[in-house]
Scaffold this motif. Structure first.
Motif, PDB file in Angstrom:
ATOM      1  N   ALA A  45       0.743  -1.039  -0.043  1.00  0.00           N
ATOM      2  CA  ALA A  45       0.007   0.013  -0.097  1.00  0.00           C
ATOM      3  C   ALA A  45       0.864   1.137   0.305  1.00  0.00           C
ATOM      4  O   ALA A  45       0.533   1.987  -0.654  1.00  0.00           O
ATOM      5  CB  ALA A  45      -0.942  -0.015   1.200  1.00  0.00           C
ATOM      6  N   ALA A  46       1.853   1.403   0.865  1.00  0.00           N
ATOM      7  CA  ALA A  46       2.900   2.354   0.940  1.00  0.00           C
ATOM      8  C   ALA A  46       3.609   2.434  -0.458  1.00  0.00           C
ATOM      9  O   ALA A  46       3.898   3.930  -1.142  1.00  0.00           O
ATOM     10  CB  ALA A  46       3.766   2.361   2.048  1.00  0.00           C
ATOM     11  N   GLU A  47       3.816   1.539  -1.005  1.00  0.00           N
ATOM     12  CA  GLU A  47       4.798   1.598  -2.609  1.00  0.00           C
ATOM     13  C   GLU A  47       3.737   2.215  -3.366  1.00  0.00           C
ATOM     14  O   GLU A  47       4.070   2.871  -4.329  1.00  0.00           O
ATOM     15  CB  GLU A  47       5.303   0.022  -2.539  1.00  0.00           C
ATOM     16  N   LEU A  48       2.710   1.523  -3.556  1.00  0.00           N
ATOM     17  CA  LEU A  48       1.418   2.357  -4.288  1.00  0.00           C
ATOM     18  C   LEU A  48       1.044   3.706  -4.426  1.00  0.00           C
ATOM     19  O   LEU A  48       1.085   4.329  -5.276  1.00  0.00           O
ATOM     20  CB  LEU A  48       0.407   1.276  -4.755  1.00  0.00           C
ATOM     21  N   TYR A  49       1.121   4.001  -2.930  1.00  0.00           N
ATOM     22  CA  TYR A  49       0.862   5.465  -2.704  1.00  0.00           C
ATOM     23  C   TYR A  49       2.007   6.215  -3.291  1.00  0.00           C
ATOM     24  O   TYR A  49       1.853   7.262  -3.919  1.00  0.00           O
ATOM     25  CB  TYR A  49       0.653   5.572  -1.236  1.00  0.00           C
ATOM     26  N   MET A  50       3.444   5.796  -3.052  1.00  0.00           N
ATOM     27  CA  MET A  50       4.641   6.756  -3.559  1.00  0.00           C
ATOM     28  C   MET A  50       4.601   6.531  -4.928  1.00  0.00           C
ATOM     29  O   MET A  50       4.845   7.847  -5.663  1.00  0.00           O
ATOM     30  CB  MET A  50       5.784   6.030  -3.025  1.00  0.00           C
ATOM     31  N   VAL A  51       4.076   5.596  -5.843  1.00  0.00           N
ATOM     32  CA  VAL A  51       4.076   5.866  -7.131  1.00  0.00           C
ATOM     33  C   VAL A  51       3.106   6.595  -7.727  1.00  0.00           C
ATOM     34  O   VAL A  51       3.442   7.000  -8.848  1.00  0.00           O
ATOM     35  CB  VAL A  51       3.585   4.182  -7.630  1.00  0.00           C
ATOM     36  N   PHE A  52       1.949   6.403  -7.161  1.00  0.00           N
ATOM     37  CA  PHE A  52       0.741   7.419  -7.645  1.00  0.00           C
ATOM     38  C   PHE A  52       0.577   8.716  -7.289  1.00  0.00           C
ATOM     39  O   PHE A  52       0.210   9.616  -7.968  1.00  0.00           O
ATOM     40  CB  PHE A  52      -0.669   6.687  -7.665  1.00  0.00           C
ATOM     41  N   ALA A  53       1.299   8.971  -5.975  1.00  0.00           N
ATOM     42  CA  ALA A  53       1.271  10.346  -5.516  1.00  0.00           C
ATOM     43  C   ALA A  53       2.314  10.674  -4.631  1.00  0.00           C
ATOM     44  O   ALA A  53       2.313  10.764  -3.546  1.00  0.00           O
ATOM     45  CB  ALA A  53      -0.301  10.575  -4.498  1.00  0.00           C
ATOM     46  N   PRO A  54       3.649  10.884  -5.238  1.00  0.00           N
ATOM     47  CA  PRO A  54       4.763  10.922  -4.585  1.00  0.00           C
ATOM     48  C   PRO A  54       5.022  11.940  -3.368  1.00  0.00           C
ATOM     49  O   PRO A  54       5.442  11.767  -2.387  1.00  0.00           O
ATOM     50  CB  PRO A  54       5.826  10.922  -5.769  1.00  0.00           C
ATOM     51  N   GLU A  55       4.540  13.199  -3.917  1.00  0.00           N
ATOM     52  CA  GLU A  55       4.707  14.178  -2.849  1.00  0.00           C
ATOM     53  C   GLU A  55       3.805  14.166  -1.801  1.00  0.00           C
ATOM     54  O   GLU A  55       4.275  14.271  -0.519  1.00  0.00           O
ATOM     55  CB  GLU A  55       4.604  15.546  -3.726  1.00  0.00           C
ATOM     56  N   ALA A  56       2.747  13.798  -2.036  1.00  0.00           N
ATOM     57  CA  ALA A  56       1.598  13.698  -0.773  1.00  0.00           C
ATOM     58  C   ALA A  56       2.060  12.677   0.080  1.00  0.00           C
ATOM     59  O   ALA A  56       1.936  12.499   1.273  1.00  0.00           O
ATOM     60  CB  ALA A  56       0.296  13.770  -1.292  1.00  0.00           C
ATOM     61  N   ALA A  57       2.311  11.561  -0.573  1.00  0.00           N
ATOM     62  CA  ALA A  57       2.694  10.296  -0.059  1.00  0.00           C
ATOM     63  C   ALA A  57       3.706  10.476   0.813  1.00  0.00           C
ATOM     64  O   ALA A  57       3.711   9.993   2.292  1.00  0.00           O
ATOM     65  CB  ALA A  57       2.904   9.220  -0.991  1.00  0.00           C
ATOM     66  N   GLN A  58       4.844  11.071   0.462  1.00  0.00           N
ATOM     67  CA  GLN A  58       6.082  11.102   1.182  1.00  0.00           C
ATOM     68  C   GLN A  58       6.058  11.811   2.694  1.00  0.00           C
ATOM     69  O   GLN A  58       6.218  11.655   3.709  1.00  0.00           O
ATOM     70  CB  GLN A  58       7.208  11.639   0.389  1.00  0.00           C
ATOM     71  N   ASP A  59       5.261  13.124   2.434  1.00  0.00           N
ATOM     72  CA  ASP A  59       4.825  13.895   3.684  1.00  0.00           C
ATOM     73  C   ASP A  59       3.950  13.180   4.592  1.00  0.00           C
ATOM     74  O   ASP A  59       4.183  13.108   5.863  1.00  0.00           O
ATOM     75  CB  ASP A  59       4.049  15.064   3.109  1.00  0.00           C
ATOM     76  N   ARG A  60       2.900  12.591   4.128  1.00  0.00           N
ATOM     77  CA  ARG A  60       1.990  11.737   5.012  1.00  0.00           C
ATOM     78  C   ARG A  60       2.766  10.447   5.569  1.00  0.00           C
ATOM     79  O   ARG A  60       2.530  10.126   6.877  1.00  0.00           O
ATOM     80  CB  ARG A  60       0.831  11.607   4.275  1.00  0.00           C
ATOM     81  N   LEU A  61       3.555   9.828   4.737  1.00  0.00           N
ATOM     82  CA  LEU A  61       4.202   8.540   5.329  1.00  0.00           C
ATOM     83  C   LEU A  61       5.293   9.113   6.363  1.00  0.00           C
ATOM     84  O   LEU A  61       5.163   8.305   7.412  1.00  0.00           O
ATOM     85  CB  LEU A  61       4.828   7.640   4.094  1.00  0.00           C
ATOM     86  N   LEU A  62       5.760   9.951   6.385  1.00  0.00           N
ATOM     87  CA  LEU A  62       6.628  10.565   7.302  1.00  0.00           C
ATOM     88  C   LEU A  62       5.849  10.843   8.603  1.00  0.00           C
ATOM     89  O   LEU A  62       6.528  10.607   9.689  1.00  0.00           O
ATOM     90  CB  LEU A  62       7.706  11.646   6.882  1.00  0.00           C
ATOM     91  N   ARG A  63       4.915  11.752   8.439  1.00  0.00           N
ATOM     92  CA  ARG A  63       4.268  11.940   9.486  1.00  0.00           C
ATOM     93  C   ARG A  63       3.466  10.886  10.219  1.00  0.00           C
ATOM     94  O   ARG A  63       3.376  10.749  11.618  1.00  0.00           O
ATOM     95  CB  ARG A  63       3.168  12.850   9.437  1.00  0.00           C
ATOM     96  N   MET A  64       3.253   9.781   9.508  1.00  0.00           N
ATOM     97  CA  MET A  64       2.572   8.474   9.914  1.00  0.00           C
ATOM     98  C   MET A  64       3.710   7.745  10.778  1.00  0.00           C
ATOM     99  O   MET A  64       3.598   7.289  11.832  1.00  0.00           O
ATOM    100  CB  MET A  64       1.945   7.705   8.897  1.00  0.00           C
TER     101      MET A  64
END
Length: 218
Positions: free
Chosen positions: A166-185
């Motif tokens: 799920a995290a990998e696919l999130y980074m593929v399709f929305a890299p900028e938003a994913a990076q910020d949200r994953l780091l906050r998570m």
């Protein structure tokens, strides 16, 4: 067998330590490729364990009350008790640290994991091998003459890798938003990882212990 496999896979996929490390991997430079290497190595470990067990059993479960069956249950019991002991000890250490000084949560950081090979090695090191071993003792019951067995084994591997995928696919399709949200998570998980590990270890450990004792004495 199916219920046990799914419970073990759920515990594996919710283990916070691999998730936290994976977030750092995908947040580094060329993180998508490194994340893919991490996932492939993670899956390779699971598949290798399953393949070894099936090779040893010949794809046929041992007869009930036979020495291999009893030995598998005994190993599962040891793993269950070990998980419970580990959970209790981690809880006590966590409580002792909390009494001594309050936790400080650090800001999310970006690190360069290095190369895809380093990410793959990290996946092998962070595999929760105790839980994977519990899965191996359950795979002993697999009967490869039935198609549902392969569905269950595929589901085990998929569920055990679900959070990473799920995290990998999130980074593929929305890299900028994913990076910020994953780091906050990850920052949030940093402050709650001990509670999660204790809960998962106790829950899975008690389940394996109770089930093993029931089957050994039943």
């Amino acid at each position: 067998m199916v219920l046990d496999l799914m419970l073990i896979a759920l515990a594996i996929t919710l283990d916070p330590l691999p998730i936290m490390a994976f977030i750092l991997v995908v947040s580094s430079s060329r993180g998508v490729w490194k994340g893919l290497a991490f996932i492939l190595a993670w899956l390779a470990c699971l598949v290798a364990v399953i393949a070894i067990v099936l090779a040893l059993t010949g794809g046929q479960p041992p007869a009930p009350r036979s020495p291999p069956s009893v030995a598998a249950l005994a190993v599962k019991l040891v793993i269950g008790v070990s998980l419970v002991i580990y959970g209790v000890r981690r809880y006590r250490r966590r409580k002792a640290r909390a009494d001594a000084a309050p936790d400080t949560i650090r800001e999310p950081s970006r690190v360069d994991v290095g190369s895809p090979w380093a990410a793959a090695g990290l996946a092998v090191l962070l595999q929760p091998w105790g839980m994977v071993a519990a899965g191996a003792t359950t795979v002993i019951e697999a009967d490869t003459s039935q198609a549902t067995t392969f569905v269950a084994l595929f589901g085990f591997c998929l569920l055990a890798s679900a959070t990473l995928l799920a995290a990998e696919l999130y980074m593929v399709f929305a890299p900028e938003a994913a990076q910020d949200r994953l780091l906050r998570m990850r920052t949030w998980m940093e402050g709650h990882k001990d509670e999660a590990i204790v809960f998962l270890c106790l829950l899975l450990g008690l389940w394996l212990t109770a089930q093993s004792i029931y089957e050994l004495t039943g």
